[in-house]
Write a protein that holds these residues in place. Structure first.
Motif, PDB file in Angstrom:
ATOM      1  N   PHE A 122      -9.896  -4.435  10.907  1.00 15.80           N
ATOM      2  CA  PHE A 122      -8.865  -3.543  11.422  1.00 15.80           C
ATOM      3  C   PHE A 122      -7.901  -3.240  10.279  1.00 15.80           C
ATOM      4  O   PHE A 122      -7.368  -4.141   9.647  1.00 15.80           O
ATOM      5  N   THR A 123      -7.683  -1.960  10.000  1.00 16.89           N
ATOM      6  CA  THR A 123      -6.857  -1.599   8.854  1.00 16.89           C
ATOM      7  C   THR A 123      -5.964  -0.416   9.213  1.00 16.89           C
ATOM      8  O   THR A 123      -5.930   0.026  10.363  1.00 16.89           O
ATOM      9  N   ALA A 124      -5.222   0.077   8.238  1.00 16.40           N
ATOM     10  CA  ALA A 124      -4.347   1.236   8.456  1.00 16.40           C
ATOM     11  C   ALA A 124      -4.178   1.990   7.151  1.00 16.40           C
ATOM     12  O   ALA A 124      -3.977   1.383   6.098  1.00 16.40           O
ATOM     13  N   PHE A 125      -4.298   3.303   7.214  1.00 19.23           N
ATOM     14  CA  PHE A 125      -3.960   4.158   6.086  1.00 19.23           C
ATOM     15  C   PHE A 125      -3.608   5.547   6.618  1.00 19.23           C
ATOM     16  O   PHE A 125      -4.018   5.925   7.712  1.00 19.23           O
ATOM     17  N   LYS A 126      -2.840   6.283   5.822  1.00 22.42           N
ATOM     18  CA  LYS A 126      -2.254   7.519   6.336  1.00 22.42           C
ATOM     19  C   LYS A 126      -3.104   8.751   6.063  1.00 22.42           C
ATOM     20  O   LYS A 126      -2.910   9.791   6.691  1.00 22.42           O
ATOM     21  N   ASN A 127      -4.031   8.671   5.115  1.00 22.32           N
ATOM     22  CA  ASN A 127      -4.878   9.831   4.844  1.00 22.32           C
ATOM     23  C   ASN A 127      -6.244   9.360   4.374  1.00 22.32           C
ATOM     24  O   ASN A 127      -6.424   8.195   4.005  1.00 22.32           O
ATOM     25  N   LYS A 128      -7.209  10.278   4.358  1.00 21.39           N
ATOM     26  CA  LYS A 128      -8.583   9.882   4.076  1.00 21.39           C
ATOM     27  C   LYS A 128      -8.799   9.508   2.619  1.00 21.39           C
ATOM     28  O   LYS A 128      -9.719   8.734   2.313  1.00 21.39           O
ATOM     29  N   ASP A 129      -7.991  10.011   1.700  1.00 24.48           N
ATOM     30  CA  ASP A 129      -8.148   9.631   0.301  1.00 24.48           C
ATOM     31  C   ASP A 129      -7.771   8.165   0.091  1.00 24.48           C
ATOM     32  O   ASP A 129      -8.494   7.404  -0.563  1.00 24.48           O
ATOM     33  N   LEU A 130      -6.614   7.759   0.633  1.00 24.03           N
ATOM     34  CA  LEU A 130      -6.244   6.356   0.588  1.00 24.03           C
ATOM     35  C   LEU A 130      -7.262   5.511   1.345  1.00 24.03           C
ATOM     36  O   LEU A 130      -7.623   4.408   0.931  1.00 24.03           O
ATOM     37  N   GLY A 131      -7.736   6.058   2.450  1.00 22.36           N
ATOM     38  CA  GLY A 131      -8.708   5.347   3.264  1.00 22.36           C
ATOM     39  C   GLY A 131     -10.027   5.123   2.551  1.00 22.36           C
ATOM     40  O   GLY A 131     -10.635   4.053   2.675  1.00 22.36           O
ATOM     41  N   GLY A 143       0.447   4.750  10.613  1.00 25.99           N
ATOM     42  CA  GLY A 143      -0.955   4.931  10.248  1.00 25.99           C
ATOM     43  C   GLY A 143      -1.324   6.391  10.277  1.00 25.99           C
ATOM     44  O   GLY A 143      -0.481   7.276  10.189  1.00 25.99           O
ATOM     45  N   GLY A 144      -2.605   6.664  10.423  1.00 22.06           N
ATOM     46  CA  GLY A 144      -3.051   8.043  10.501  1.00 22.06           C
ATOM     47  C   GLY A 144      -2.678   8.666  11.840  1.00 22.06           C
ATOM     48  O   GLY A 144      -2.568   7.979  12.856  1.00 22.06           O
ATOM     49  N   MET A 145      -2.490   9.972  11.844  1.00 22.57           N
ATOM     50  CA  MET A 145      -2.205  10.710  13.068  1.00 22.57           C
ATOM     51  C   MET A 145      -3.147  11.901  13.147  1.00 22.57           C
ATOM     52  O   MET A 145      -3.269  12.681  12.197  1.00 22.57           O
ATOM     53  N   MET A 160     -11.260  13.494  13.121  1.00 24.07           N
ATOM     54  CA  MET A 160     -11.919  12.202  13.249  1.00 24.07           C
ATOM     55  C   MET A 160     -13.276  12.210  12.540  1.00 24.07           C
ATOM     56  O   MET A 160     -13.647  11.249  11.858  1.00 24.07           O
ATOM     57  N   GLU A 161     -14.004  13.298  12.686  1.00 18.55           N
ATOM     58  CA  GLU A 161     -15.314  13.397  12.044  1.00 18.55           C
ATOM     59  C   GLU A 161     -15.188  13.384  10.521  1.00 18.55           C
ATOM     60  O   GLU A 161     -15.992  12.762   9.817  1.00 18.55           O
ATOM     61  N   GLU A 162     -14.166  14.064  10.002  1.00 18.67           N
ATOM     62  CA  GLU A 162     -13.967  14.096   8.557  1.00 18.67           C
ATOM     63  C   GLU A 162     -13.687  12.691   8.026  1.00 18.67           C
ATOM     64  O   GLU A 162     -14.226  12.288   6.989  1.00 18.67           O
ATOM     65  N   TRP A 163     -12.850  11.918   8.715  1.00 18.35           N
ATOM     66  CA  TRP A 163     -12.587  10.534   8.306  1.00 18.35           C
ATOM     67  C   TRP A 163     -13.845   9.684   8.438  1.00 18.35           C
ATOM     68  O   TRP A 163     -14.149   8.875   7.565  1.00 18.35           O
ATOM     69  N   PHE A 164     -14.567   9.876   9.524  1.00 17.14           N
ATOM     70  CA  PHE A 164     -15.774   9.088   9.774  1.00 17.14           C
ATOM     71  C   PHE A 164     -16.819   9.327   8.684  1.00 17.14           C
ATOM     72  O   PHE A 164     -17.528   8.409   8.267  1.00 17.14           O
ATOM     73  N   ASP A 165     -16.896  10.530   8.204  1.00 16.67           N
ATOM     74  CA  ASP A 165     -17.838  10.860   7.127  1.00 16.67           C
ATOM     75  C   ASP A 165     -17.380  10.326   5.778  1.00 16.67           C
ATOM     76  O   ASP A 165     -18.166  10.283   4.830  1.00 16.67           O
ATOM     77  N   THR A 166     -16.112   9.927   5.675  1.00 16.38           N
ATOM     78  CA  THR A 166     -15.523   9.621   4.371  1.00 16.38           C
ATOM     79  C   THR A 166     -15.069   8.182   4.198  1.00 16.38           C
ATOM     80  O   THR A 166     -15.309   7.562   3.156  1.00 16.38           O
ATOM     81  N   CYS A 167     -14.393   7.620   5.231  1.00 21.65           N
ATOM     82  CA  CYS A 167     -13.639   6.395   4.952  1.00 21.65           C
ATOM     83  C   CYS A 167     -13.602   5.369   6.076  1.00 21.65           C
ATOM     84  O   CYS A 167     -12.783   4.445   6.030  1.00 21.65           O
ATOM     85  N   CYS A 168     -14.447   5.478   7.089  1.00 25.35           N
ATOM     86  CA  CYS A 168     -14.392   4.472   8.154  1.00 25.35           C
ATOM     87  C   CYS A 168     -15.663   4.493   8.983  1.00 25.35           C
ATOM     88  O   CYS A 168     -16.486   5.415   8.879  1.00 25.35           O
TER      89      CYS A 168
END
Length: 462
Positions: A247-256, A374-376, A388-396
Motif C-alpha cells: 500500500f503506497t501513495a503518490f500524487k502523479n504517475k511519474d512519481l509513481g 495522494g492521487g486524485m 485509472m487506466e493510464e496509471w495502471f499501465d504505468t505505475c501500479c
C-alpha cells in the motif's frame, strides 16, 4: 482508451473503524452516515463493495488518539479528527458475516502486540471468513501509542522494523505449523490429526524467544494475505521481504512509476517474485455524470477540510508537537532524523525542494487532512476510468480507494466507474474463487525456515 494489459486491476477500499474515513472531513459531509457505532454502517459498505467486485476492504488503524499537537486530545475530540478508534478485527467480522467473497483486512501492530496473539487472532479470523482475511502490518508511530501500552517512549524507526522482521518470521511459521492435510478426524479410530504434520515453533532472536506448538490449523487460503506500507528505505526492504500487497501513495504517475520500480526491485532483492506482489496506491475519486456535477461535488468535499485536521494528523504521524513552534522555523537535520514516519518526511523534502522544511512546508506539501495527500481522479465516469487506466499501465497493479464521504464515495464509484472498467476488461465481472488469495492471483504459501533479523537461524522442528 483500451488497455493492452490483460492482468486484472485490483480494487481495494480504504476504511477506518471510526467516525470518519481516511479523509477526516468526511464525517462533516451532509451525505455521510453517522451510525458508525453500529454493524449496519459497515455491512452496508461491505455489500456495496462486494457487488462491485472489489477484491478487499482494509482498515487502517493507530493505537491512540491524535493527541501529539499541544500534548492534548482536545483538538481531536472537538473536531472529530479520528477521535473514535474501534478494534478493526471485530468490525471486520461483522462485514464478513454480510458477504461471501469480499476480502477483509485489518491493521495490527508488531510493536505493541506479541506474535502468538496476532498469529492466533488472524488465523481464527481467516478460518471464520473461509479464507478471506488480510493483515496490514504496521510498526506504530508515536509516543501516544507507547503511553497507552505503558511504555515511556516509542522505539526508534529501524529498531521497530528489526523487531517486525522477527515478528513475521515467528507468525508465518506458526501459520504453517499445521500442514494442509494434518487433520484426519476419523471417529472410527479416534485419530484426530497426524502429529508428524503438526510442527513446533522453536525460535530465538534478539527480540523474541518462542518455544511452542500453534493451535489453529491452516485456512483454505493457507494463511492471511500480508499488506504493508513501508516507504522509507528500511520500510521498503521490509515490504519487499514480506508483503503480498504494498500500500503506497503518490500524487502523479511519474512519481509513481519511480516508486513502483523501487518496490518491485525490493521484492526481487529479497529473492521473491515481483509478479506475486501487488503495488496499490491510495487514490481519491470524485465522479459524477456531468462536469457541472463533478465541480459541485469537488467544491463541497474540499470545503470539509480544516487546518486543525492537517496539524493534528501531521503531529500524530511524525511524532512531533507543532503546537508551540513558529510555523516558519526550519527543522534542523537532527529534528528531521527523529521524525517517526520517514516516508512522509521524505515526500515533503522532495516536494518542497528544501532540505530543512518548516511547519508551514509540512502543512502545504504533505496534503495531510486534505484530498490532496495522494492521487486524485476527478471527472465523469469515462474520464476517471481513463486516468485509472493510464496509471495502471504505468505505475501500479491496482488502487486503494479512499472515500471523501461514506458510503457515497464507494457507491458512486461502484455505480459509475466500475461498469466502465469492466467493459474495458480491466476489472473482473465475477470473483475468481472463494478465497482472497485466489481473487488476488496469489499462490498458497508453503512452510519454510528463515533467518532472524539478527542473523541467527530460526529453527522449525517437527
Amino acid at each position: 482508451m483500451v488497455s493492452s494489459i490483460s492482468r486484472s486491476m485490483s480494487l481495494i477500499a480504504f476504511l477506518q473503524a471510526q467516525n470518519c474515513s481516511n479523509y477526516v472531513g468526511s464525517w462533516r459531509h451532509p451525505r455521510s452516515m453517522s451510525d458508525f457505532l453500529t454493524p449496519d454502517y459497515f455491512q452496508r459498505i461491505a455489500r456495496t463493495l462486494e457487488a462491485a467486485r472489489f477484491d478487499m476492504a482494509f482498515f487502517d488503524d493507530r493505537l491512540a488518539m491524535p493527541e501529539i499537537y499541544g500534548r492534548s486530545p482536545d483538538l481531536a475530540v472537538c473536531n472529530g479528527i479520528r477521535s473514535v478508534k474501534m478494534d478493526p478485527t471485530v468490525v471486520l467480522m461483522a462485514m464478513a458475516m454480510a458477504t461471501t467473497h469480499l476480502g477483509l483486512g485489518a491493521t495490527y501492530s508488531t510493536t505493541y502486540y506479541e506474535p502468538f496473539h496476532v498469529a492466533r487472532l488472524f488465523a481464527t479470523l481467516d478460518q471464520m471468513s473461509r479464507g478471506r482475511v488480510a493483515w496490514n502490518i504496521v510498526t506504530s508511530l508515536n509516543d501516544s501509542e507507547a503511553a497507552n501500552f505503558g511504555r515511556a517512549t516509542h522505539l526508534g524507526h529501524d529498531e521497530r522494523y528489526d523487531r517486525a522482521d522477527e515478528f513475521l518470521e515467528i507468525v508465518t511459521q506458526m501459520w504453517t505449523a499445521w500442514e494442509h492435510d494434518a487433520l484426519i478426524m476419523d471417529k472410527s479410530t479416534g485419530r484426530f490429526a497426524d502429529p508428524a504434520k503438526v510442527h513446533r515453533t522453536d525460535y530465538s532472536g534478539e527480540f523474541f524467544t518462542v518455544d511452542g506448538t500453534f493451535t489453529v490449523p491452516q485456512s483454505p487460503q493457507g494463511h492471511p494475505v500480508l499488506l504493508q506500507a513501508g516507504s522509507s528505505g528500511r520500510g521498503m526492504s521490509f515490504a519487499g521481504r514480506w508483503a503480498d500487497v504494498v500500500f503506497t501513495a503518490f500524487k502523479n504517475k511519474d512519481l509513481g512509476a519511480a516508486q513502483y520500480r523501487k518496490i518491485k526491485q525490493a521484492v526481487a532483492d529479497a529473492g521473491r517474485d515481483p509478479g506475486q506482489v501487488s503495488v496499490t496506491p491510495a487514490v481519491g475519486v470524485i465522479v459524477a455524470e456531468t462536469p457541472e456535477q463533478v465541480a459541485e461535488k469537488e467544491r463541497v468535499l474540499r470545503g470539509l477540510a480544516t487546518q486543525a485536521d492537517g496539524l493534528a494528523l501531521l503531529c500524530e504521524t511524525l511524532n512531533v508537537d507543532f503546537g508551540d513552534r513558529p510555523v516558519d522555523q526550519p527543522f534542523t537535520d537532527d529534528e528531521l532524523a527523529k521524525m517517526s514516519w520517514q516516508g512522509l518526511r521524505d515526500r515533503v523534502l522532495t516536494a518542497s525542494g528544501t532540505p530543512n522544511p518548516s511547519v508551514a512546508d509540512f502543512v502545504r506539501y504533505s496534503g495531510r487532512g486534505t484530498l490532496d495527500e495522494g492521487g486524485m481522479f476527478i471527472g465523469t465516469p469515462e474520464q476517471v476510468a481513463d486516468q485509472m487506466e493510464e496509471w495502471f499501465d504505468t505505475c501500479c497493479d491496482g488502487f486503494v480507494l479512499a472515500a471523501g464521504e461514506v458510503p457515497g464515495s464507494y457507491e458512486d464509484f461502484a455505480r459509475l466507474v466500475v461498469p466502465v472498467l469492466q467493459r474495458r476488461g480491466l476489472v473482473k465481472r465475477d470473483y475468481a474463487g472463494a478465497t482472497l488469495r485466489e481473487n488476488l492471483g496469489l499462490s498458497i504459501p508453503t512452510r519454510r525456515t528463515s533467518e532472524s533479523a539478527t542473523g541467527r537461524p530460526a529453527q522449525v522442528s517437527a
